[in-house]
Enzyme design. Structure first.
Site, PDB file in Angstrom:
ATOM      1  N   GLU A  29       2.045 -17.480   1.175  1.00  0.00           N
ATOM      2  CA  GLU A  29       1.219 -16.956   2.268  1.00  0.00           C
ATOM      3  C   GLU A  29      -0.130 -16.502   1.739  1.00  0.00           C
ATOM      4  OE1 GLU A  29       5.002 -15.076   4.735  1.00  0.00           O
ATOM      5  OE2 GLU A  29       3.441 -13.741   3.983  1.00  0.00           O
TER       6      GLU A  29
ATOM      7  N   LYS B  78      -2.899 -14.136   0.811  1.00  0.00           N
ATOM      8  CA  LYS B  78      -2.891 -12.709   0.482  1.00  0.00           C
ATOM      9  C   LYS B  78      -4.208 -12.145   0.995  1.00  0.00           C
ATOM     10  CE  LYS B  78      -2.092  -9.534  -3.364  1.00  0.00           C
ATOM     11  NZ  LYS B  78      -3.029  -8.495  -2.965  1.00  0.00           N
TER      12      LYS B  78
ATOM     13  N   ARG C 121      -0.024   1.975   3.254  1.00  0.00           N
ATOM     14  CA  ARG C 121       0.870   1.623   2.148  1.00  0.00           C
ATOM     15  C   ARG C 121       1.440   2.880   1.495  1.00  0.00           C
ATOM     16  NH1 ARG C 121      -0.341  -2.405  -2.743  1.00  0.00           N
ATOM     17  NH2 ARG C 121       0.900  -1.361  -4.303  1.00  0.00           N
TER      18      ARG C 121
ATOM     19  N   GLU D 217      -1.478  -7.113   7.379  1.00  0.00           N
ATOM     20  CA  GLU D 217      -2.673  -6.719   6.655  1.00  0.00           C
ATOM     21  C   GLU D 217      -3.780  -6.603   7.701  1.00  0.00           C
ATOM     22  OE1 GLU D 217      -2.236  -6.082   3.497  1.00  0.00           O
ATOM     23  OE2 GLU D 217      -4.206  -6.100   2.540  1.00  0.00           O
TER      24      GLU D 217
ATOM     25  N   PHE E 161       2.807 -10.193   8.448  1.00  0.00           N
ATOM     26  CA  PHE E 161       3.559 -10.930   7.433  1.00  0.00           C
ATOM     27  C   PHE E 161       5.029 -10.536   7.318  1.00  0.00           C
ATOM     28  CE2 PHE E 161       1.248  -7.648   4.960  1.00  0.00           C
ATOM     29  CZ  PHE E 161       2.308  -7.000   4.353  1.00  0.00           C
TER      30      PHE E 161
ATOM     31  N   ARG F 217       9.417  -3.026  -6.406  1.00  0.00           N
ATOM     32  CA  ARG F 217       8.606  -4.153  -6.829  1.00  0.00           C
ATOM     33  C   ARG F 217       9.542  -5.127  -7.506  1.00  0.00           C
ATOM     34  NH1 ARG F 217       3.264  -4.518  -7.509  1.00  0.00           N
ATOM     35  NH2 ARG F 217       2.852  -2.299  -7.483  1.00  0.00           N
TER      36      ARG F 217
HETATM   37  P1  AMP Z   1      -1.066  -5.792  -4.698  1.00  0.00           P
HETATM   38  O1  AMP Z   1      -1.650  -4.643  -3.928  1.00  0.00           O
HETATM   39  O2  AMP Z   1      -2.075  -6.538  -5.500  1.00  0.00           O
HETATM   40  O3  AMP Z   1       0.177  -5.406  -5.454  1.00  0.00           O
HETATM   41  O4  AMP Z   1      -0.573  -6.853  -3.624  1.00  0.00           O
HETATM   42  C1  AMP Z   1       0.335  -6.554  -2.626  1.00  0.00           C
HETATM   43  C2  AMP Z   1      -0.387  -6.296  -1.323  1.00  0.00           C
HETATM   44  O5  AMP Z   1      -0.900  -7.486  -0.758  1.00  0.00           O
HETATM   45  C3  AMP Z   1       0.519  -5.785  -0.228  1.00  0.00           C
HETATM   46  O6  AMP Z   1       0.735  -4.415  -0.346  1.00  0.00           O
HETATM   47  C4  AMP Z   1      -0.235  -6.128   1.029  1.00  0.00           C
HETATM   48  O7  AMP Z   1      -1.115  -5.072   1.368  1.00  0.00           O
HETATM   49  C5  AMP Z   1      -1.110  -7.292   0.622  1.00  0.00           C
HETATM   50  N1  AMP Z   1      -0.834  -8.534   1.346  1.00  0.00           N
HETATM   51  C6  AMP Z   1      -1.777  -9.325   1.895  1.00  0.00           C
HETATM   52  N2  AMP Z   1      -1.238 -10.403   2.464  1.00  0.00           N
HETATM   53  C7  AMP Z   1       0.104 -10.321   2.296  1.00  0.00           C
HETATM   54  C8  AMP Z   1       1.197 -11.156   2.652  1.00  0.00           C
HETATM   55  N3  AMP Z   1       1.037 -12.303   3.297  1.00  0.00           N
HETATM   56  N4  AMP Z   1       2.431 -10.736   2.294  1.00  0.00           N
HETATM   57  C9  AMP Z   1       2.625  -9.580   1.621  1.00  0.00           C
HETATM   58  N5  AMP Z   1       1.620  -8.758   1.248  1.00  0.00           N
HETATM   59  C10 AMP Z   1       0.366  -9.121   1.574  1.00  0.00           C
END
Ligand code: AMP
Length: 586
Positions: A250, A252, A272, A302, A342, A419
């Site tokens: 998907e 991001k 979050r 998001e 999502f 995680r």
């Molecule tokens: P990170 O903050 O780099 O650990 O990445 C995870 C974050 O990506 C999640 O907490 C969401 O806020 C964001 N995110 C954006 N698009 C998606 C998606 N399609 N599925 C899950 N998380 C997403």
């Protein structure tokens, strides 16, 4: 229950750094706590009165607390302040002054946990005129009855400095031992906590009904579910291997994660970090109310800053303007948002967190009423690394951070609060910053919508390739145009309009209107990225990919002095990409 019991345990905990000892002290405390008070005692050990998502801050300004200490100890404010300068801890100062006072007065009514909790609660909730005096007298009131040690911890709790360092998981361990029949019961408590974010509630249920009371624990509307997080890998091959050869990838999106709880007309949004952010995003709440079909549901999305006129996503920084607490109406107009949904965790009484992702994804497709501003995260089911890489480039170019690749296996439940490898993010470890503007030729245009209906929404722009004498597209640009520009450009372009794509234009995109390459504009963007969509420099960096300008914006400079052949060349764009690569962290 005497508050002194609690204070004594705090003291023991402060004197150890060993987690196991800490757990033992907590077990003792929880066993001595009456069942109807256990939630309050749990919150207090965390320096809180309620779970975080309730948004009730315990904090009292130190200045006010000093006045209350002075009053309770029968001292001048100045004296308290002088001592505080030495100790650096108002809790300790309070303890010291009350010890001295003890020698001259009789100890009064012993403090109970109930009274301390209720008083702290009243202080936290006092507001409006007269609240300052009210807070000081409430605090001075309990301090007058407090033993010195109790005073120390009351002050630290109130000023947000309790900091016993008890992790949530230590509390869960202690509860498992005290009421769940042993540490083995931890996973059941943990799951209940992960789907409710409320340690106090979990404590109460296990104390009152034992571990069986938690076995069937369900998510509920209004209590945020602790978010599932993603691990990270840096190649499509590794990702596919880890996910069993096939996954759903998907986009991001680069915005803010929102967990929306809908119950009829009522909608709550949690960040979050599980703060209630409904008031900052009333527009997003409205989108949920209107376009999430079921009567009650919990979804994750998001929230992304968008340009409503072009439908394009805006850089993450723009969303930060929405983080303010005042003039929200104005911020909503200036920085509108869209939701990319999502996940779905609950629908009309049904907890979906333990369903595999393909099942949740099917439900998601049924419950979202798709519009411009509420969409399902763009996805691709694939087992092909090449296809995954192309999808990744497309995501970046469209303003996303990369991809989140998700397991579609039978065990692909929603792992609240952890995680794990069921979600793997794929981001870049490099970034090519664009420092210079470029001059590009207009080769096509797309119809506008919203306020731009009737004019162009975006222009298709190209760089020049002198070797082949072609114009190769490098971006679709809809930003940076003033109302005046939007009126002027169609008139300016009209003489160059043609029925089909010009023979010298290389484009994979189908524009609504085509032009002969004549008009040159100056554009700047955030960076140059690989692109499966644009044709500029195809194959120069990576087979099958071209280069694109991400977040392009018209600088306001028309370049009538330049002919189309004087545009920035494809070679220059390739060089800019190569020379500007730099490594980035997570
Ligand atoms: P990170 O903050 O780099 O650990 O990445 C995870 C974050 O990506 C999640 O907490 C969401 O806020 C964001 N995110 C954006 N698009 C998606 C998606 N399609 N599925 C899950 N998380 C997403």
């Amino acid at each position: 229950m005497r508050y002194l019991l609690v204070a004594n345990v705090y003291e023991q905990i402060e004197n150890t750094t060993k987690r196991l000892e800490m757990t033992d002290y907590l077990v003792e405390l929880f066993k001595k706590t009456p069942k109807n008070l256990i939630d309050k005692v749990v919150y207090l050990t965390q320096g809180k009165l309620y779970p975080d998502f309730m948004g009730i801050e315990i904090g009292m300004a130190e200045k006010l607390a000093i006045r209350a200490v002075a009053r309770a100890a029968g001292r001048r404010i100045q004296e308290i302040e002088n001592n505080l300068r030495e100790t650096g801890d108002l809790g300790e100062t309070a303890q010291k002054f009350l010890e001295k006072k003890l020698q001259v007065t009789f100890f009064q009514q012993p403090l109970t946990v109930e009274r301390v909790y209720q008083t702290l609660d009243k202080i936290a909730k006092a507001s409006g005129s007269g609240s300052i005096d009210q807070k000081i007298s409430l605090l001075a009131g309990i301090l007058s009855d407090a033993e010195p040690k109790e005073a120390k911890y009351i002050i630290r709790t109130l000023t947000g400095k309790l900091r016993l360092g008890i992790a949530d998981m230590t509390v869960l361990d202690a509860l498992a031992i005290a009421y769940g029949g042993g540490k083995e019961a931890r996973p059941i408590l943990e799951r209940a906590y992960n789907v409710s974010s409320d340690l106090g509630q979990v404590a109460k249920i296990v104390a009152e009904s034992g571990i069986e009371g938690l076995e069937d624990f369900k998510v509920s509307i209004g209590k945020p579910i602790r978010p599932m997080l993603a691990e990270r890998l840096s190649s499509p091959e590794e990702i596919l291997e880890k996910l069993g050869g096939k996954c759903i990838a998907e986009y991001k999106y680069d915005g803010e994660r929102v967990q929306a709880h809908k119950n009829g007309e009522k909608v709550f949004l949690f960040s979050r970090r599980l703060e209630n952010i409904t008031n900052q995003f009333p527009d997003a709440a409205e989108l949920v109310r209107e376009y999430i079909k079921p009567k009650s549901a919990i979804i994750e999305a998001e929230c992304v800053s968008v340009d409503l006129e072009t439908g394009e996503m805006r850089p993450f920084q723009e969303l930060m303007h929405r983080r303010r607490k005042h003039e929200i109406r104005q911020a909503i107009e200036e920085y509108p948002v869209s939701l990319f949904v999502f996940d779905v965790l609950y629908v009309d009484g049904k907890d979906l967190t333990l369903e595999p992702y393909p099942v949740r994804h099917e439900v998601l497709k049924e419950i979202v009423d798709i519009t411009d501003r509420v969409q399902i995260a763009k996805y691709l089911v694939t087992d092909d690394p090449q296809e995954l890489e192309t999808f990744f480039e497309e995501a970046i170019e469209n303003g996303c951070e990369g991809l989140v690749c998700k397991s579609i296996g039978e065990d692909s439940v929603y792992q609240a609060g952890s995680r794990g490898w069921l979600w793997i993010k794929y981001k870049r470890d490099y970034k090519s910053e664009m420092t210079d503007a470029v001059d590009l030729t207009v080769v096509g245009a797309f119809h506008g919508r919203g306020k731009r209906a009737g004019t162009y929404g975006a222009l298709l722009l190209a760089a020049y390739n002198p070797e082949e004498d072609t114009f190769e597209t490098v971006c679709k640009c809809g930003s940076g145009f003033t109302d005046e520009d939007l009126e002027k450009i169609p008139k300016m372009m009209e003489p160059h309009r043609i029925q089909h794509k010009h023979a010298r234009v290389k484009s994979k995109l189908e524009a609504d209107i085509w032009f002969e390459p004549k008009v040159v504009l100056e554009v700047i963007g955030a960076e140059i990225t690989l692109s499966p969509v644009h044709t500029c420099g195809t194959g120069a960096i990576r087979e099958g990919s071209g280069l694109a300008i991400r977040f392009p914006r018209f600088t306001g400079r028309y370049r009538p002095d330049k002919s189309a052949e004087d545009s920035t060349t494809v070679k220059e764009i390739i060089e800019m990409y190569q020379s500007q690569l730099k490594r980035v962290g997570n």
